[in-house]
Design an enzyme around this catalytic site. Structure first.
Site, PDB file in Angstrom:
ATOM      1  N   CYS A   1      -1.147   8.326   7.570  1.00 22.37           N
ATOM      2  CA  CYS A   1      -2.499   8.039   7.057  1.00 22.37           C
ATOM      3  C   CYS A   1      -3.426   7.601   8.201  1.00 22.37           C
ATOM      4  O   CYS A   1      -2.988   6.983   9.172  1.00 22.37           O
ATOM      5  CB  CYS A   1      -2.441   6.912   6.039  1.00 22.37           C
ATOM      6  SG  CYS A   1      -1.509   7.299   4.557  1.00 22.37           S
TER       7      CYS A   1
ATOM      8  N   CYS B   1       0.842  -1.203   0.000  1.00 20.39           N
ATOM      9  CA  CYS B   1       0.000   0.000   0.000  1.00 20.39           C
ATOM     10  C   CYS B   1       0.880   1.258   0.000  1.00 20.39           C
ATOM     11  O   CYS B   1       0.654   2.191  -0.779  1.00 20.39           O
ATOM     12  CB  CYS B   1      -0.925  -0.038   1.213  1.00 20.39           C
ATOM     13  SG  CYS B   1      -2.125   1.301   1.269  1.00 20.39           S
ATOM     14  N   CYS B   2       1.915   1.286   0.855  1.00 23.91           N
ATOM     15  CA  CYS B   2       2.816   2.451   0.903  1.00 23.91           C
ATOM     16  C   CYS B   2       3.558   2.618  -0.419  1.00 23.91           C
ATOM     17  O   CYS B   2       3.814   3.741  -0.852  1.00 23.91           O
ATOM     18  CB  CYS B   2       3.827   2.300   2.033  1.00 23.91           C
ATOM     19  SG  CYS B   2       3.206   2.739   3.668  1.00 23.91           S
TER      20      CYS B   2
ATOM     21  N   CYS C   1       7.623   4.116   6.015  1.00 22.59           N
ATOM     22  CA  CYS C   1       6.697   3.868   4.900  1.00 22.59           C
ATOM     23  C   CYS C   1       7.443   3.505   3.631  1.00 22.59           C
ATOM     24  O   CYS C   1       6.864   2.934   2.713  1.00 22.59           O
ATOM     25  CB  CYS C   1       5.814   5.094   4.667  1.00 22.59           C
ATOM     26  SG  CYS C   1       6.729   6.552   4.159  1.00 22.59           S
TER      27      CYS C   1
ATOM     28  N   CYS D   1      -3.379   3.885   9.543  1.00 25.05           N
ATOM     29  CA  CYS D   1      -2.109   3.365  10.067  1.00 25.05           C
ATOM     30  C   CYS D   1      -1.505   4.248  11.150  1.00 25.05           C
ATOM     31  O   CYS D   1      -0.304   4.152  11.429  1.00 25.05           O
ATOM     32  CB  CYS D   1      -1.106   3.205   8.931  1.00 25.05           C
ATOM     33  SG  CYS D   1      -1.681   2.125   7.628  1.00 25.05           S
TER      34      CYS D   1
END
Ligand code: SF4
Length: 252
Positions: A215, A127-128, A241, A218
């Protein structure tokens, strides 16, 4: 000062000898001096990248006070807190600057369609990479200098941060960017003292126990006694990240 078609061509990259001499000279420099050096060397081909942690706000303010017209940018993953977006607006107003928003190529909804819902719960690295690393990598192709708010005190992984570093961009043969970390030697207390002394706005989530703010999915509140990066990716063995680890640092 935004770059225009009539802007001068990009400056030559740092040679190894120049990098070595400049890194030694700036090793213990005050932030004002490292920012002035960056402006003289790269002008508006260096930019301030910020996620609006305290150090980034200090750097934006210092650049404004010193009348150094660095462009500024932030990564908006589409998953950041409304408080962070509001802080961006307040800083633009207060400092009379425009902060560019750099976004991922795909929206959160498209990501869910392609990779499943809530990828951050299953594979935060992936995702990062999609939402932070890839957009930053694209942005760095435009730049000769990348100014960050990294500080040594933040974590073990950041304990060796230098004021001036030279990084190769992974996967881009021969593409290098100077990374300037003007507050590398500053402690958290000094950052907060600066913000208060200059009556600068900060993210109100800090007042609710959030130590480091990323985010929404997280980031957790950890209270005043948490480590500097506490509350990020809770439950995963992840502390970065990836935006500060995907480039390869060169030794002087
Ligand atoms: S911090 Fe979380 S939500 Fe944001 S890009 Fe990384 S994994 Fe995704």
């Amino acid at each position: 000062m935004p770059l225009t078609p009539t802007s001068p061509p990009p400056p030559a990259p740092l040679s190894p000898a120049e990098f070595e001499a400049s890194a030694a000279r700036l090793a213990t420099a005050e932030p004002e001096d490292s920012l002035r050096w960056t402006w003289e060397r790269f002008g508006a081909h260096a930019a301030i990248g910020t996620s609006f942690q305290g150090a980034g706000i200090v750097i934006l303010h210092l650049a404004r006070e010193l009348d150094l017209g660095f462009p500024a940018f932030t990564l908006d993953t589409g998953l950041i807190f409304p408080e962070t977006l509001e802080l961006k607006r307040r800083l633009e107003e207060r400092l009379e600057i425009t902060i560019e928003t750099v976004e991922p190529e795909i929206s959160v909804a498209e990501q869910a369609r392609l990779h499943g819902e809530a990828l951050w719960e299953r594979d935060p690295d992936a995702c990062c990479t999609l939402r932070k690393v890839a957009p930053l990598r694209r942005k760095l192709f435009e730049l000769n200098g990348w100014i960050t708010g990294l500080r040594r005190e933040q974590s073990d992984a950041r304990a060796n941060v230098a004021v001036l570093e030279l990084h190769d961009i992974e996967g881009a043969e021969g593409r290098r960017v100077a990374k300037i970390n003007p507050l590398a030697l500053w402690e958290r207390a000094r950052v907060w003292d600066y913000l208060r002394r200059h009556h600068l706005p900060w993210n109100p989530l800090h007042d609710r126990g959030y130590r480091s703010i990323g985010c929404r999915p997280c980031t957790r509140s950890f209270g005043e006694n948490g480590a500097e990066r506490a509350g990020r990716w809770t439950g995963f063995g992840k502390t970065e990240c990836g935006i500060h680890t995907f480039t390869r640092r060169r030794s002087p």
